[in-house]
Design an enzyme around this catalytic site. Structure first.
Site, PDB file in Angstrom:
ATOM      1  N   LYS A 244      22.145  -1.339  29.824  1.00  0.00           N
ATOM      2  CA  LYS A 244      21.679  -0.071  29.265  1.00  0.00           C
ATOM      3  C   LYS A 244      20.697  -1.059  28.207  1.00  0.00           C
ATOM      4  O   LYS A 244      19.480  -0.117  27.678  1.00  0.00           O
ATOM      5  CB  LYS A 244      22.812   1.035  28.798  1.00  0.00           C
ATOM      6  CG  LYS A 244      23.272   1.680  30.028  1.00  0.00           C
ATOM      7  CD  LYS A 244      22.772   2.320  30.818  1.00  0.00           C
ATOM      8  CE  LYS A 244      23.317   3.615  32.432  1.00  0.00           C
ATOM      9  NZ  LYS A 244      22.422   3.526  32.905  1.00  0.00           N
TER      10      LYS A 244
ATOM     11  N   TYR B 106      27.707  -3.150  31.340  1.00  0.00           N
ATOM     12  CA  TYR B 106      27.188  -1.604  31.389  1.00  0.00           C
ATOM     13  C   TYR B 106      26.201  -1.272  29.710  1.00  0.00           C
ATOM     14  O   TYR B 106      25.032  -1.276  29.984  1.00  0.00           O
ATOM     15  CB  TYR B 106      28.546  -0.706  31.501  1.00  0.00           C
ATOM     16  CG  TYR B 106      27.921   0.766  30.854  1.00  0.00           C
ATOM     17  CD1 TYR B 106      27.630   1.763  31.939  1.00  0.00           C
ATOM     18  CD2 TYR B 106      27.950   1.988  29.762  1.00  0.00           C
ATOM     19  CE1 TYR B 106      27.038   2.546  32.249  1.00  0.00           C
ATOM     20  CE2 TYR B 106      27.616   3.116  30.175  1.00  0.00           C
ATOM     21  CZ  TYR B 106      27.346   3.953  30.976  1.00  0.00           C
ATOM     22  OH  TYR B 106      26.543   4.775  30.724  1.00  0.00           O
TER      23      TYR B 106
ATOM     24  N   SER C  78      21.892   5.631  27.954  1.00  0.00           N
ATOM     25  CA  SER C  78      23.160   5.778  27.544  1.00  0.00           C
ATOM     26  C   SER C  78      23.197   5.455  26.266  1.00  0.00           C
ATOM     27  O   SER C  78      22.400   4.715  25.367  1.00  0.00           O
ATOM     28  CB  SER C  78      24.246   4.522  28.616  1.00  0.00           C
ATOM     29  OG  SER C  78      25.481   5.362  27.520  1.00  0.00           O
TER      30      SER C  78
END
Length: 283
Positions: free
Chosen positions: A160, A156, A142
Site C-alpha cells: 500500500k 500489505y 489503505s
C-alpha cells in the site's frame, strides 16, 4: 470529470466490499459498469444483483496480477461499451505472519495483486483515457500506507505504501503536463469488507500462517469491522465526490490517517520510536 451519466466505469475487486459499493454508486450515477474479480461465482452473482433493475453491467473474470488479464479486461470493456472513463484499481489481498516467518511466495502474491495489479491497471487504461480526452483513475491504498506497525501485516503495508507512491507520482506528472486525466488515492480505514478473509483466494503453495499473533490480529480486525467498520457505501460516495471535484486524497478516516502522518513527523523530529498500531475501532 464533471459528468458521470452515460460514462463507463471499470472496477476491479468489484464482486464484494468497497468494489461492489463503487459499482452500485456508479450505476446510481447513470454509468455503465464493468466489474472484474478473480472469484467467478461471486462475480456472476454480483453482476446479476447489480443488473437486476436494468443497469448495464458486465463482468470479466480477471487476475489483476497478470498484465494479460488486465489488457483483456480493457478490450472487453471497449468491445462491450465502446469506451472507458473511470478506472478503479481496487482489487486487493492480505496475508502475513511474523516477519521472519513470511514465505517469499506470500510476499510475491500480496505485491503482485496489490501493487502490480494497480500498475497494470494504470499502464493499460491510461493511454485509453488520454486518447479519449477525459477520465479518472482511482487507486485503492489503505491507512496502512501511512500507519505501519500492525503486527504480521508487513507485506500489505509495503504494497500500500507502493500504491501511494505510484499514484502520487502519476498525479503530479499528469497535472504538470496538463493532461485531462485525474487521479485519486482512496485511503480506506476500517471498512466492512472481506479483507480479513482474503487468504481464501491464495494461490496454490501460499500457506496462511497459524502463528498465534497472526490469528489474534485477524480476530481483532474482524471484530473491529463488525462493530465499528464503515459501510462501504459511504466510501463510494466519497470517491464519486473526489472524481467530480478532481481531488487526490480520499480519506475515509481522516483523523486516523492524518494522525499517523503527524506521528511519523514527530518521530522524525524527535527520534522517538513510533507506537505499535491497532486497527481503527479495536479495543
Amino acid at each position: 470529470m464533471k459528468e458521470l451519466r452515460g460514462r463507463v466505469a471499470v472496477v476491479t475487486g468489484g464482486a464484494s466490499g468497497i468494489g461492489y459499493a463503487l459499482a452500485q454508486r456508479f450505476i446510481a450515477e447513470g454509468m455503465k459498469v464493468v466489474i472484474a474479480d478473480i472469484e467467478e461465482k461471486a462475480l456472476d452473482e454480483a453482476v446479476a444483483s447489480l443488473g437486476a433493475d436494468g443497469a448495464q453491467v458486465h463482468g470479466v473474470r480477471t487476475d489483476v496480477s497478470r498484465a494479460e488479464d488486465v489488457e483483456a479486461l480493457a478490450r472487453a470493456t471497449l468491445d462491450r461499451f465502446g469506451g472507458v472513463h473511470v478506472v478503479c484499481n481496487n482489487a486487493g489481498v492480505e496475508s502475513g505472519a511474523p516477519f521472519l516467518d513470511i514465505p517469499l511466495n506470500t510476499w510475491e502474491w500480496v505485491l503482485k495483486v496489490n501493487f502490480w495489479g494497480v500498475l497494470h491497471g494504470c499502464r493499460t487504461f491510461l493511454p485509453l483515457l488520454k486518447e479519449q480526452g477525459e477520465g479518472h483513475i482511482v487507486n485503492t491504498a489503505s491507512t496502512a500506507a501511512f500507519a505501519t506497525g500492525l503486527p504480521t501485516f508487513a507485506p500489505y503495508s509495503v504494497s500500500k505504501f507502493a500504491v501511494h507512491a505510484l499514484s502520487e507520482n502519476l498525479d503530479i506528472e499528469l497535472r504538470t503536463a496538463g493532461e485531462p486525466v485525474g487521479v485519486s488515492l482512496l485511503v480506506p480505514g476500517m471498512t466492512k469488507s472481506r479483507m480479513a478473509d482474503a487468504e481464501r483466494n491464495r494461490p496454490e503453495g501460499v500457506t496462511p500462517s497459524e502463528a498465534p499473533e497472526r490469528r489474534a490480529v485477524l480476530d481483532m480486525i474482524r471484530s473491529a469491522m463488525k462493530n465499528n467498520g464503515l459501510d462501504p457505501s459511504v466510501t463510494a460516495d466519497q470517491v464519486v465526490d473526489a472524481i467530480l471535484n478532481d481531488r487526490f486524497f480520499v480519506l475515509t478516516h481522516p483523523e486516523e490517517t492524518i494522525g499517523a502522518v503527524k506521528a511519523r513527523l514527530h518521530s522524525m523530529e524527535t527520534g522517538e520510536p513510533s507506537a505499535v498500531r491497532k486497527p481503527s475501532g479495536a479495543q
